[in-house]
Design a protein around this motif. Structure first.
Motif, PDB file in Angstrom:
ATOM      1  N   THR A 138       0.835  -1.190   0.000  1.00 18.23           N
ATOM      2  CA  THR A 138       0.000   0.000   0.000  1.00 18.23           C
ATOM      3  C   THR A 138       0.875   1.248   0.000  1.00 18.23           C
ATOM      4  O   THR A 138       1.837   1.337   0.764  1.00 18.23           O
ATOM      5  CB  THR A 138      -0.921   0.022   1.232  1.00 18.23           C
ATOM      6  OG1 THR A 138      -1.714  -1.159   1.244  1.00 18.23           O
ATOM      7  CG2 THR A 138      -1.839   1.234   1.186  1.00 18.23           C
ATOM      8  N   HIS A 191      -6.018  -1.144  -6.901  1.00 17.83           N
ATOM      9  CA  HIS A 191      -7.277  -0.524  -6.509  1.00 17.83           C
ATOM     10  C   HIS A 191      -7.010   0.564  -5.480  1.00 17.83           C
ATOM     11  O   HIS A 191      -5.942   0.600  -4.852  1.00 17.83           O
ATOM     12  CB  HIS A 191      -8.271  -1.554  -5.971  1.00 17.83           C
ATOM     13  CG  HIS A 191      -7.836  -2.199  -4.692  1.00 17.83           C
ATOM     14  ND1 HIS A 191      -6.937  -3.240  -4.652  1.00 17.83           N
ATOM     15  CD2 HIS A 191      -8.179  -1.953  -3.397  1.00 17.83           C
ATOM     16  CE1 HIS A 191      -6.739  -3.615  -3.414  1.00 17.83           C
ATOM     17  NE2 HIS A 191      -7.471  -2.846  -2.621  1.00 17.83           N
ATOM     18  N   THR A 192      -7.994   1.442  -5.324  1.00 23.99           N
ATOM     19  CA  THR A 192      -7.870   2.592  -4.424  1.00 23.99           C
ATOM     20  C   THR A 192      -8.850   2.470  -3.269  1.00 23.99           C
ATOM     21  O   THR A 192      -9.857   1.765  -3.346  1.00 23.99           O
ATOM     22  CB  THR A 192      -8.141   3.897  -5.182  1.00 23.99           C
ATOM     23  OG1 THR A 192      -9.476   3.875  -5.700  1.00 23.99           O
ATOM     24  CG2 THR A 192      -7.153   4.070  -6.324  1.00 23.99           C
ATOM     25  N   SER A 193      -8.547   3.189  -2.209  1.00 25.42           N
ATOM     26  CA  SER A 193      -9.432   3.278  -1.053  1.00 25.42           C
ATOM     27  C   SER A 193      -9.066   4.534  -0.277  1.00 25.42           C
ATOM     28  O   SER A 193      -8.025   5.166  -0.529  1.00 25.42           O
ATOM     29  CB  SER A 193      -9.313   2.029  -0.164  1.00 25.42           C
ATOM     30  OG  SER A 193      -7.987   1.897   0.326  1.00 25.42           O
ATOM     31  N   SER A 194      -9.914   4.911   0.651  1.00 25.30           N
ATOM     32  CA  SER A 194      -9.670   6.104   1.462  1.00 25.30           C
ATOM     33  C   SER A 194     -10.351   5.936   2.807  1.00 25.30           C
ATOM     34  O   SER A 194     -11.373   5.239   2.927  1.00 25.30           O
ATOM     35  CB  SER A 194     -10.187   7.360   0.756  1.00 25.30           C
ATOM     36  OG  SER A 194     -11.587   7.272   0.548  1.00 25.30           O
ATOM     37  N   ARG A 195      -9.793   6.588   3.808  1.00 20.85           N
ATOM     38  CA  ARG A 195     -10.370   6.590   5.140  1.00 20.85           C
ATOM     39  C   ARG A 195      -9.688   7.676   5.967  1.00 20.85           C
ATOM     40  O   ARG A 195      -8.734   8.317   5.508  1.00 20.85           O
ATOM     41  CB  ARG A 195     -10.229   5.232   5.818  1.00 20.85           C
ATOM     42  CG  ARG A 195      -8.793   4.813   6.064  1.00 20.85           C
ATOM     43  CD  ARG A 195      -8.727   3.426   6.654  1.00 20.85           C
ATOM     44  NE  ARG A 195      -7.365   2.992   6.911  1.00 20.85           N
ATOM     45  CZ  ARG A 195      -7.048   1.780   7.348  1.00 20.85           C
ATOM     46  NH1 ARG A 195      -7.995   0.896   7.577  1.00 20.85           N
ATOM     47  NH2 ARG A 195      -5.788   1.464   7.557  1.00 20.85           N
ATOM     48  N   TRP A 252     -10.316  10.937  -3.895  1.00 20.50           N
ATOM     49  CA  TRP A 252      -9.999  10.448  -5.236  1.00 20.50           C
ATOM     50  C   TRP A 252     -10.926  11.144  -6.226  1.00 20.50           C
ATOM     51  O   TRP A 252     -12.148  11.101  -6.087  1.00 20.50           O
ATOM     52  CB  TRP A 252     -10.160   8.946  -5.338  1.00 20.50           C
ATOM     53  CG  TRP A 252      -9.114   8.182  -4.584  1.00 20.50           C
ATOM     54  CD1 TRP A 252      -9.287   7.418  -3.481  1.00 20.50           C
ATOM     55  CD2 TRP A 252      -7.724   8.095  -4.918  1.00 20.50           C
ATOM     56  NE1 TRP A 252      -8.093   6.863  -3.087  1.00 20.50           N
ATOM     57  CE2 TRP A 252      -7.108   7.261  -3.953  1.00 20.50           C
ATOM     58  CE3 TRP A 252      -6.930   8.647  -5.925  1.00 20.50           C
ATOM     59  CZ2 TRP A 252      -5.759   6.972  -3.967  1.00 20.50           C
ATOM     60  CZ3 TRP A 252      -5.574   8.346  -5.943  1.00 20.50           C
ATOM     61  CH2 TRP A 252      -5.007   7.530  -4.981  1.00 20.50           C
ATOM     62  N   ASN A 267      -3.528   0.477  -3.359  1.00 22.51           N
ATOM     63  CA  ASN A 267      -3.282  -0.920  -2.997  1.00 22.51           C
ATOM     64  C   ASN A 267      -2.995  -1.731  -4.260  1.00 22.51           C
ATOM     65  O   ASN A 267      -3.686  -1.566  -5.280  1.00 22.51           O
ATOM     66  CB  ASN A 267      -4.500  -1.507  -2.276  1.00 22.51           C
ATOM     67  CG  ASN A 267      -4.928  -0.672  -1.083  1.00 22.51           C
ATOM     68  OD1 ASN A 267      -4.152  -0.436  -0.175  1.00 22.51           O
ATOM     69  ND2 ASN A 267      -6.173  -0.196  -1.101  1.00 22.51           N
ATOM     70  N   GLU A 303       0.402   5.231   0.702  1.00 24.77           N
ATOM     71  CA  GLU A 303      -0.572   6.078   1.396  1.00 24.77           C
ATOM     72  C   GLU A 303      -0.218   7.550   1.209  1.00 24.77           C
ATOM     73  O   GLU A 303       0.942   7.940   1.338  1.00 24.77           O
ATOM     74  CB  GLU A 303      -0.593   5.736   2.893  1.00 24.77           C
ATOM     75  CG  GLU A 303      -0.855   4.254   3.151  1.00 24.77           C
ATOM     76  CD  GLU A 303      -0.707   3.886   4.609  1.00 24.77           C
ATOM     77  OE1 GLU A 303      -0.585   4.821   5.440  1.00 24.77           O
ATOM     78  OE2 GLU A 303      -0.706   2.691   4.927  1.00 24.77           O
ATOM     79  N   ASP A 320     -12.487   4.809  -8.422  1.00 18.84           N
ATOM     80  CA  ASP A 320     -11.520   3.780  -8.792  1.00 18.84           C
ATOM     81  C   ASP A 320     -10.798   4.106 -10.091  1.00 18.84           C
ATOM     82  O   ASP A 320      -9.694   3.598 -10.341  1.00 18.84           O
ATOM     83  CB  ASP A 320     -12.215   2.421  -8.924  1.00 18.84           C
ATOM     84  CG  ASP A 320     -12.704   1.900  -7.581  1.00 18.84           C
ATOM     85  OD1 ASP A 320     -12.147   2.330  -6.549  1.00 18.84           O
ATOM     86  OD2 ASP A 320     -13.650   1.089  -7.566  1.00 18.84           O
ATOM     87  N   TYR A 330      -5.311   5.636  -0.253  1.00 19.88           N
ATOM     88  CA  TYR A 330      -4.526   4.407  -0.346  1.00 19.88           C
ATOM     89  C   TYR A 330      -4.470   3.933  -1.798  1.00 19.88           C
ATOM     90  O   TYR A 330      -5.492   3.914  -2.497  1.00 19.88           O
ATOM     91  CB  TYR A 330      -5.140   3.296   0.514  1.00 19.88           C
ATOM     92  CG  TYR A 330      -5.156   3.582   1.992  1.00 19.88           C
ATOM     93  CD1 TYR A 330      -4.146   3.113   2.817  1.00 19.88           C
ATOM     94  CD2 TYR A 330      -6.178   4.322   2.569  1.00 19.88           C
ATOM     95  CE1 TYR A 330      -4.154   3.367   4.181  1.00 19.88           C
ATOM     96  CE2 TYR A 330      -6.200   4.589   3.928  1.00 19.88           C
ATOM     97  CZ  TYR A 330      -5.187   4.112   4.721  1.00 19.88           C
ATOM     98  OH  TYR A 330      -5.198   4.366   6.065  1.00 19.88           O
TER      99      TYR A 330
END
Length: 527
Positions: free
Chosen positions: A240, A281-285, A257, A301, A242, A261, A299
Motif C-alpha cells: 500500500t 485498486h484505491t481506497s480512502s479513510r 480520489w 493498494n 498512502e 476507482d 490508499y
C-alpha cells in the motif's frame, strides 16, 4: 581639406521636432537628420568640405530671409532615401507592446498565498489522481517497494482567476509553484522520495480562468510494505502507498480520489521479474493522530503473486537432487567406508549451503517459512542417510568381531576333538557313518568336528556335534528378534525402500497441503 563657414538662420519655433517626446510621436514618421553629422558651436555650423571628387556639387548658404537651405537635388534625394529607411525602422519598433507579467495577470502580489483558499471557511476539496509509470523493485530483505508515478492535484483558488476572452488555461513550470498555495501532500511510511529534475523539475501547473488549478509532478517513492513470508515462496503480498496532508486536518482540507476507482491508472507494460501484478485498486479513510486530529488518507493498494518457477530451479530441485544423491550410498558396499562417508558429508554440506543462500536473501523473521520446512526436512533425510551408514558400519564391525571369536573357538575345539572334558555346560552328539546329509545340514549352527577320516574324499564316519546349553530360551528369542539388525545387508536393503517412500509422501503432503499448512503456521506465529 577645405572648410566652408556657413551661416544658418534660426529655426522657427513651430518645428522643434527633436525636442518632442518620443511617446507623443511614436505613430508619426520622424524627421530625418541630414546625411552629414554636424557639431554646433554657437550660431555657426562646421561642416566638412565637399569631396574633391565631386567638383560639380554646388555649395549653398543659408538664406536668413527664407529660413531654409538650398540643397542640391542629389542631396535631397539622399536625404529622402535615408529618412525613408529610418522611418520604416521606427514603425517596426512602434508595433512592439509591453507584455504583462504573470504576477500581474494572476494578481499574485495582491494576495497572501501562505494561507489556503477560503481561509477560516469550509474545507477546500482537493481531488487526486495517480498514474503509475513503473513499479521498479520489490525488496524482501528491506520489506519495501519503489514506484515511479505521476501525482496530480485538482482544486479551486479564486485568487488565481484571471480575465480571458478565449477561456483558455495557462500552463507554468515549477517556478510559479513557490509563489502560490499548493496542497502539502506527503507519502506516509515512505523511506525515500524525490521529484525528477532532468532536464528541469518535472512539475506542471495549469491555471484556468475561473481559478481551477491542476498541479502535476513526477515523483519516485520508496515506501515500506509489511510482508508475510509464512508461505514463501508460495505467497502473495499486498502493498500500500498512502497519501495524506501533512498540516491540514479534515476540517481544512478534504482529500479525495477525483474519479473514484478510475483515479488510478497503470501502464500495461509494468512487470516484475519475481512477481505477477494481480490487482491495483484505491481506497480512502480517516487517520487519527492523538496530538493533531483527523486527516484524510488515500490508499493505493496492489497485490503481487510470486512466481514459483525461479525458486523451483534455484532451491527445490537442487535440494531434491541432494536427497536423492544421498540414497546412492545404500547401493554401495558397506565395507567401502571412504566412498560412503565422503558421499554423505558432501550431501550434508551442500544442503547447508542451499539453506544459507536462501536465508541470505530473506529478512530475519522469527517465524517458520514454507521453504524452511522443505529444506530442513530434506536436510534431515540427508543426515539420516549418514546416520544409517554409521549404524551399518558399527553393526558390521561388531558382527565381524563375534564371527572372528567364533572361528577361533571352533578352531580350538576342532584341535581338541574327541576330548570333551572341558565342556561343562555342553552336550556331545556323535553321529556314526550312517548319517545322511540332511541330518548333517539340520545341525547348522552347532559346532561339529570329524572324529576320524581315512580319506579326505570320503565322508567322515562320525561327526561330533557339541550342543551348547549355555543359552536360555529367552535369550534365544532375543537373538531371533535382532537377526535383521545383525544382518547389515538387510538394513541397506530396507533403506532403499523406506527413504524414497517417506520422501515422496512428504512431497505429496507439502505441495498438496501448502495452503492449510501456511494457515496453521500463521496461527502459531500470531499465538
Amino acid at each position: 581639406m577645405h572648410l566652408v563657414l556657413m551661416l544658418r538662420a534660426p529655426e522657427p519655433e513651430t518645428a522643434p521636432l527633436e525636442a518632442e517626446d518620443q511617446s507623443e510621436r511614436a505613430s508619426d514618421f520622424p524627421i530625418p537628420s541630414p546625411p552629414h553629422s554636424s557639431r554646433r558651436t554657437g550660431s555657426s555650423v562646421l561642416r566638412p568640405a565637399l569631396s574633391p571628387l565631386a567638383p560639380d556639387r554646388k555649395m549653398f548658404l543659408s538664406d536668413p530671409a527664407r529660413g531654409v537651405q538650398e540643397t542640391p537635388e542629389s542631396e535631397k534625394a539622399l536625404v529622402r532615401a535615408s529618412g525613408g529607411s529610418q522611418a520604416r525602422h521606427k514603425v517596426a519598433d512602434g508595433t512592439k507592446s509591453k507584455k504583462l507579467k504573470t504576477s500581474h495577470l494572476l494578481r499574485i502580489d495582491e494576495h497572501d498565498f501562505t494561507m489556503r483558499p477560503a481561509f477560516a471557511g469550509p474545507a477546500v476539496p482537493v481531488g487526486v489522481d495517480v498514474q503509475v509509470e513503473s513499479l521498479d523493485s520489490i525488496s524482501e530483505v528491506d520489506m519495501d517497494f519503489t514506484m515511479t508515478l505521476y501525482l496530480r492535484h485538482y482544486w479551486k483558488d479564486e485568487r488565481l482567476a484571471f480575465p480571458s476572452t478565449t477561456n483558455k488555461s495557462m500552463t507554468f513550470d515549477g517556478r510559479l509553484v513557490k509563489k502560490i498555495w499548493v496542497p502539502d501532500v506527503f507519502f506516509v511510511h515512505s523511506k525515500r522520495s524525490f521529484i525528477h529534475d532532468t532536464t528541469t523539475e518535472n512539475i506542471m501547473l495549469r491555471v484556468f480562468p475561473d481559478g481551477h488549478v491542476l498541479y502535476s509532478l513526477r515523483v519516485t517513492v520508496t515506501a515500506a510494505c509489511n510482508m508475510d513470508f509464512s508461505r514463501f515462496p508460495l505467497d502473495s503480498q499486498t502493498c500500500t502507498l498512502e497519501l495524506e496532508s501533512y498540516a491540514y486536518t479534515d476540517e481544512d482540507l478534504m482529500l479525495y480520489w477525483k474519479s473514484g476507482d478510475e483515479s488510478l491508472s497503470t501502464d500495461d507494460r509494468i512487470s516484475l521479474s519475481q512477481f505477477l501484478i494481480q490487482k491495483f485498486h484505491t481506497s480512502s479513510r480517516l487517520a487519527f493522530y492523538s496530538s493533531t486530529g483527523w486527516y484524510n488518507r488515500l490508499y493505493i493498494n496492489f497485490t503481487l503473486r510470486r512466481h514459483i518457477f525461479f525458486f523451483l530451479l534455484q532451491t527445490y530441485f537442487p535440494a531434491t537432487l541432494m536427497v536423492m544423491l544421498s540414497w546412492v550410498s545404500f547401493w554401495i558396499d558397506r565395507r567401502a567406508v571412504p566412498a560412503r562417508v565422503s558421499l554423505g558429508i558432501t550431501t550434508v554440506l551442500t544442503m547447508s549451503t542451499i539453506i544459507t543462500g536462501v536465508n541470505a536473501s530473506m529478512p530475519r523473521v522469527s517465524y517458520i517459512k514454507a521453504v524452511d520446512i522443505y529444506l530442513w526436512v530434506s536436510f534431515v533425510f540427508v543426515f539420516l542417510s549418514v546416520l544409517e551408514y554409521a549404524a551399518v558400519n558399527y553393526l558390521t564391525t561388531v558382527r565381524d568381531g563375534k564371527d572372528r571369536k567364533l572361528r577361533e573357538k571352533a578352531r580350538e575345539q576342532s584341535q581338541n576333538l574327541p576330548c570333551t572334558c572341558g565342556m561343562s555346560h555342553g552336550r556331545t552328539m556323535m553321529l556314526d557313518g550312517t548319517y545322511s546329509e540332511a541330518d548333517a545340514n539340520s545341525l547348522a549352527g552347532y559346532t561339529r568336528g570329524s572324529m576320524a577320516a581315512d580319506d579326505a574324499s570320503e565322508k567322515p564316519e562320525r561327526i561330533v556335534v557339541h550342543l551348547s546349553l549355555d543359552n536360555e530360551p529367552t535369550e534365544t528369542k532375543k537373538k531371533k528378534g535382532f537377526r535383521i539388525i545383525q544382518n547389515t545387508h538387510a538394513i541397506d536393503t530396507s533403506s532403499r525402500m523406506i527413504f524414497p517412500g517417506a520422501y515422496i509422501l512428504f512431497n505429496l503432503i507439502y505441495w498438496c497441503g501448502s495452503t492449510s499448512l501456511a494457515v496453521k503456521l500463521k496461527n502459531i506465529r500470531d499465538f
